[in-house]
Design a protein around this motif. Structure first.
Motif, mmCIF file in Angstrom:
data_model
loop_
_atom_site.group_PDB
_atom_site.id
_atom_site.type_symbol
_atom_site.label_atom_id
_atom_site.label_comp_id
_atom_site.label_asym_id
_atom_site.label_seq_id
_atom_site.Cartn_x
_atom_site.Cartn_y
_atom_site.Cartn_z
ATOM 1 N N ALA A 102 0.839 -1.208 0.000
ATOM 2 C CA ALA A 102 0.000 0.000 0.000
ATOM 3 C C ALA A 102 0.869 1.251 0.000
ATOM 4 N N ILE A 103 1.916 1.251 0.811
ATOM 5 C CA ILE A 103 2.813 2.411 0.876
ATOM 6 C C ILE A 103 3.520 2.610 -0.464
ATOM 7 N N GLU A 104 3.965 1.493 -1.061
ATOM 8 C CA GLU A 104 4.670 1.586 -2.342
ATOM 9 C C GLU A 104 3.772 2.163 -3.432
ATOM 10 N N LEU A 105 2.503 1.776 -3.402
ATOM 11 C CA LEU A 105 1.585 2.217 -4.459
ATOM 12 C C LEU A 105 1.338 3.727 -4.415
ATOM 13 N N LEU A 106 1.619 4.332 -3.266
ATOM 14 C CA LEU A 106 1.382 5.774 -3.141
ATOM 15 C C LEU A 106 2.205 6.576 -4.139
ATOM 16 N N ASP A 107 3.369 6.065 -4.507
ATOM 17 C CA ASP A 107 4.263 6.806 -5.392
ATOM 18 C C ASP A 107 4.059 6.474 -6.864
#
Lengths: 187, 187
Positions: free
Chosen positions: A75-80
């Motif tokens: 989820a954190i990775e998809l933010l970028d």
DNA sequence: ACCTGAACACCGTTCAAGT
DNA sequence: ACCTGAACACCGTTCAAGT
């Protein structure tokens, strides 16, 4: 609960238990895997299993823990990712696949996420925080309705995974996700 | 299975068993209600319970049967309602309330509807046929997307009822139904 | 410090023995 | 024809006895 027992036979037994549980969870699902069968398969007594994992939830949390933590990371990775990517849908698909992989785990998640207690509950809280962040970004991108929350997203994903594993042929999940994302109404 | 036993004590025992099961299902839900507790509460032995209902599904089907049949009837009735009424939403709400009333019944339904076997399965098939007819009318009215099927409608309703009973506060069902009908995307 | 394995409480289900 | 209640197989969990 102790991650690294001091005695070497204890460490070896712990590794064997995890190996046996992983195999049995894969074969028959979390619900159908009996604790005593896991112990027997690992070549130890039920008491040894109990010593390492005080109940089935602790064992489940150990087995699915890494994969579950990976969802928070994803989820954190998809933010970028660039706005062309449908980050909300990609993440929910990954969550559904994760739950479907271990049959019977949807109920454990739903309860653990609800109470927030126990080794599963704390991990679920981390996933929920990541989901909240993801939804915030998706809303800003126009990929999610403006009143959607992270816990609602998880509830919908868990629901789809549950239907998929209890009633439907295994490939219906994506179709159901289409319905959830686009709605039952005409567009 | 025999609806009307010949001997009067058998008929009386059957009535007592149904009464006890209904009460216990209401109090603790279908899952938590133990068969032997039901028998004890009815003042009979477990063997007598078994004689009247060969397994828990048979007992469950008897208890929830009338209410479940009522859903099929309701679907048919809604067909004649004026287009101002949101027949699809009204029916799904009724289905979710029905499932929520008996905690733990969502899993039984999902499995029974999938196989189509057993006393629950045949009843579920009737509900599914009614749902298919209802969806057909709702599509013609522009109240449902044109590719929606009756079984998909039931799957979504069952999923919402399951989430509602396992994880969420009891009044979240309608909010989740909003999400299902309108979708997670912005409108 | 850790393991063993018999034992417990509980579940749904069965069946031989009665009346 | 129907009921009784002990018994079975199975589950997760516990703990006294060992090494």
């Amino acid at each position: 609960m102790t991650e690294h027992p001091r005695r070497s036979d204890a460490r070896r037994n712990r590794a064997r238990l995890i190996e046996a549980a992983t195999a049995l969870f894969d074969e028959v699902g979390v619900n159908a895997a009996a604790m005593n069968d896991i112990a027997r398969r690992a070549g130890v007594g039920p008491g040894t299993l109990w010593r390492h994992f005080p109940d089935k939830e602790a064992l489940t949390a150990e087995i699915v823990g890494q994969s579950l933590d990976g969802l928070a990371t994803l989820a954190i990775e998809l933010l970028d990712e660039p706005p062309s990517r449908d980050i909300l849908r990609e993440w929910v698909s990954a969550l559904v696949r994760h739950i479907t992989r271990y049959r019977g785990i949807a109920t454990s998640y739903a309860r653990a996420a609800h109470t927030g207690d126990g080794p599963l509950g704390t991990r679920c809280l981390a996933v929920e925080q990541a989901a909240t962040e993801l939804v915030r970004h998706a809303r800003a991108r126009g990929q999610a309705r403006t009143d959607l929350t992270g816990s609602e997203l998880i509830e919908m994903a868990t629901a789809v995974a549950w239907v998929n594993e209890t009633t439907a042929p295994p490939d219906t999940a994506e179709r159901l996700l289409d319905l959830v994302f686009e709605g039952l109404r005409p567009r």
